[in-house]
Design an enzyme around this catalytic site. Structure first.
Site, PDB file in Angstrom:
ATOM      1  N   HIS A  34       0.994  -0.757   0.237  1.00  0.00           N
ATOM      2  CA  HIS A  34      -0.147   0.022  -0.212  1.00  0.00           C
ATOM      3  C   HIS A  34       1.549   1.250  -0.559  1.00  0.00           C
ATOM      4  O   HIS A  34       1.841   1.242  -0.205  1.00  0.00           O
ATOM      5  CB  HIS A  34      -1.009   0.063   1.611  1.00  0.00           C
ATOM      6  CG  HIS A  34       0.161  -0.435   2.526  1.00  0.00           C
ATOM      7  ND1 HIS A  34       0.920   0.965   3.039  1.00  0.00           N
ATOM      8  CD2 HIS A  34      -0.134  -1.223   3.213  1.00  0.00           C
ATOM      9  CE1 HIS A  34       1.019  -0.056   4.230  1.00  0.00           C
ATOM     10  NE2 HIS A  34       0.599  -0.548   4.270  1.00  0.00           N
ATOM     11  N   HIS A  37       3.821   1.311   1.919  1.00  0.00           N
ATOM     12  CA  HIS A  37       5.321   0.770   1.255  1.00  0.00           C
ATOM     13  C   HIS A  37       5.864   1.279   0.265  1.00  0.00           C
ATOM     14  O   HIS A  37       7.023   1.334   0.386  1.00  0.00           O
ATOM     15  CB  HIS A  37       4.670  -0.593   1.343  1.00  0.00           C
ATOM     16  CG  HIS A  37       4.143  -1.462   2.067  1.00  0.00           C
ATOM     17  ND1 HIS A  37       2.709  -2.203   1.424  1.00  0.00           N
ATOM     18  CD2 HIS A  37       5.000  -2.341   3.268  1.00  0.00           C
ATOM     19  CE1 HIS A  37       2.889  -3.173   3.146  1.00  0.00           C
ATOM     20  NE2 HIS A  37       3.914  -2.980   3.439  1.00  0.00           N
ATOM     21  N   GLN A  61       7.494 -14.979  13.206  1.00  0.00           N
ATOM     22  CA  GLN A  61       7.055 -13.703  13.801  1.00  0.00           C
ATOM     23  C   GLN A  61       5.174 -13.394  14.197  1.00  0.00           C
ATOM     24  O   GLN A  61       4.580 -12.723  15.024  1.00  0.00           O
ATOM     25  CB  GLN A  61       7.612 -12.088  13.124  1.00  0.00           C
ATOM     26  CG  GLN A  61       6.800 -11.564  12.063  1.00  0.00           C
ATOM     27  CD  GLN A  61       6.831 -10.728  11.023  1.00  0.00           C
ATOM     28  OE1 GLN A  61       8.024 -10.992  10.836  1.00  0.00           O
ATOM     29  NE2 GLN A  61       6.348  -9.624  11.332  1.00  0.00           N
ATOM     30  N   ASP A 150       5.142   1.051  12.851  1.00  0.00           N
ATOM     31  CA  ASP A 150       5.325  -0.078  13.915  1.00  0.00           C
ATOM     32  C   ASP A 150       6.882   0.837  14.673  1.00  0.00           C
ATOM     33  O   ASP A 150       7.424   0.121  14.400  1.00  0.00           O
ATOM     34  CB  ASP A 150       6.337  -1.444  12.749  1.00  0.00           C
ATOM     35  CG  ASP A 150       5.046  -1.448  11.919  1.00  0.00           C
ATOM     36  OD1 ASP A 150       3.889  -1.768  11.848  1.00  0.00           O
ATOM     37  OD2 ASP A 150       5.026  -1.596  10.699  1.00  0.00           O
ATOM     38  N   VAL A 176       1.988   6.830   6.795  1.00  0.00           N
ATOM     39  CA  VAL A 176       1.492   7.115   5.896  1.00  0.00           C
ATOM     40  C   VAL A 176      -0.106   6.770   5.883  1.00  0.00           C
ATOM     41  O   VAL A 176      -0.313   5.884   6.490  1.00  0.00           O
ATOM     42  CB  VAL A 176       1.330   6.375   4.103  1.00  0.00           C
ATOM     43  CG1 VAL A 176       0.367   7.083   2.762  1.00  0.00           C
ATOM     44  CG2 VAL A 176       3.496   6.707   3.932  1.00  0.00           C
ATOM     45  N   SER A 185      -2.138   0.438   6.281  1.00  0.00           N
ATOM     46  CA  SER A 185      -2.065  -1.005   7.126  1.00  0.00           C
ATOM     47  C   SER A 185      -2.891  -2.559   6.252  1.00  0.00           C
ATOM     48  O   SER A 185      -3.768  -2.123   5.579  1.00  0.00           O
ATOM     49  CB  SER A 185      -2.293  -0.914   8.303  1.00  0.00           C
ATOM     50  OG  SER A 185      -2.208  -2.734   8.600  1.00  0.00           O
ATOM     51  N   SER A 186      -1.559  -3.101   5.665  1.00  0.00           N
ATOM     52  CA  SER A 186      -1.862  -4.655   4.746  1.00  0.00           C
ATOM     53  C   SER A 186      -3.304  -5.221   5.187  1.00  0.00           C
ATOM     54  O   SER A 186      -4.438  -5.198   4.308  1.00  0.00           O
ATOM     55  CB  SER A 186      -0.718  -5.025   4.269  1.00  0.00           C
ATOM     56  OG  SER A 186       0.409  -5.100   4.464  1.00  0.00           O
TER      57      SER A 186
HETATM   58  O1  PAF Z   1       7.037  -4.951   9.085  1.00  0.00           O
HETATM   59  C1  PAF Z   1       7.090  -5.468   8.325  1.00  0.00           C
HETATM   60  O2  PAF Z   1       6.295  -5.573   7.242  1.00  0.00           O
HETATM   61  C2  PAF Z   1       7.757  -7.006   8.962  1.00  0.00           C
HETATM   62  O3  PAF Z   1       7.845  -7.110  10.054  1.00  0.00           O
HETATM   63  C3  PAF Z   1       8.975  -6.954   8.574  1.00  0.00           C
HETATM   64  C4  PAF Z   1      10.052  -5.748   9.228  1.00  0.00           C
HETATM   65  C5  PAF Z   1       9.226  -7.058   6.870  1.00  0.00           C
HETATM   66  C6  PAF Z   1       9.859  -8.245   9.157  1.00  0.00           C
HETATM   67  O4  PAF Z   1       9.106 -10.011   8.341  1.00  0.00           O
END
Ligand code: PAF
Length: 291
Positions: A34, A37, A61, A150, A176, A185-186
């Site tokens: 989006h 990014h 994660q 983040d 943004v 956000s995705s």
């Molecule tokens: O922020 C993210 O999209 C993720 O946490 C990252 C930094 C790509 C790690 O998987």
């Protein structure tokens, strides 16, 4: 734009570029791109000869019961957006090559991971550091670009790079927002129509929290007011609302140069985070509300 899936192929290409003294800017993502990014790419584009973006939904994660399976994915659309934004190399590794074996070695973040999402998502930042270290070693970037939405992730990665002498520079890129203030956000696609309508209250409540903070209202009261504004105006459940020093993420004291008001809220199918970072004079660290 060249799309690469194999680590060895990416490394060969990067080595070739480095031999020609080209600088590499790196934008790590989990895809479903989006405007947030794309603003990372835009900054990387301005500051480097080559821009590498990775797309990898990192299983390490996500905790049990989190949204790994439901995390939105669209490779074809992502490739189109990345190419239009000026990415030179799109790296989309597969899970088996990224995690072929588990030797049991863990990378554990420090105190910065004990609050906010770190407290609510045990192991989340271990998984982030694991993949980020792997990606930094694979890509060997001069600079790496991370969004301030983040903010906890960014603070932990800055510490990781500093304390372990990793060679990339970390660049902070402002959040943004949609026109109505909702942070891009995705995960926003997983909001129902009604949830999407009320979700801007998250940013409004944080902004009001900043006003209260500027007026000298106590940390606890700011947190309470922000949480109440969100719950009174939406169906969201509060995961946390916290006002802390930034980037230490220790309890706020007036000596702190920066402070963060951060929150995570849960709608029916999705959990959203947002924050405002302020100087101790009450100035918002960055604002990018008009995209
Ligand atoms: O922020 C993210 O999209 C993720 O946490 C990252 C930094 C790509 C790690 O998987």
């Amino acid at each position: 734009m060249k799309t690469i899936r194999l680590i060895s192929e990416l490394q060969e290409l990067i080595d070739r570029n480095k031999r020609n003294h080209q600088t590499v800017g790196f934008v790590p993502t989990m895809g479903f791109l989006h405007a947030g990014h794309l603003s990372l790419v835009e900054q990387a584009r301005k500051e480097n000869d080559i821009v590498v973006m990775s797309i990898f939904v990192n299983p390490a994660q996500f905790g049990p019961g989190e949204d790994f399976e439901a995390y939105p994915r669209d490779e074809a659309y992502d490739s189109k957006l990345a190419s239009e934004a000026g990415v030179d190399i799109l790296f989309m590794p597969n899970r088996d090559e990224m995690y072929p074996h588990d030797g049991g070695i863990q990378i554990l973040p420090g105190s910065q991971a004990t609050s906010l999402c770190g407290a609510k998502r045990p192991g989340h930042f271990d998984g982030v550091l694991k993949v980020v270290l792997k990606l930094f070693n694979i890509v060997d970037p001069d600079s790496s670009y991370f969004g301030m939405k983040d903010a906890q992730q960014l603070a932990i990665i800055e510490t990781f790079v500093r304390d372990f002498n990793l060679r990339t520079k970390i660049k902070r890129v402002p959040t943004v927002r949609e026109k109505d203030g909702l942070a891009k956000s995705s995960r926003n696609v997983n909001l129902s129509g009604e949830e999407r309508l009320v979700a801007p209250v998250i940013h409004q409540a944080l902004e009001n929290g900043k006003v209260l903070f500027d007026q000298g209202v106590s940390v606890r009261k700011v947190e309470k007011e922000v949480a109440e504004q969100i719950t009174n105006n939406s169906s969201a459940q509060i995961d946390y609302v916290s006002l802390l020093a930034y980037p230490s993420l220790l309890p706020y004291t007036p000596e702190a140069e920066e402070a963060i008001i951060a929150c995570a809220v849960k709608f029916e199918k999705t959990r959203l985070i947002d924050n405002i970072i302020m100087s101790t004079k009450g100035e918002e660290y960055v604002s990018n509300d008009d995209e």
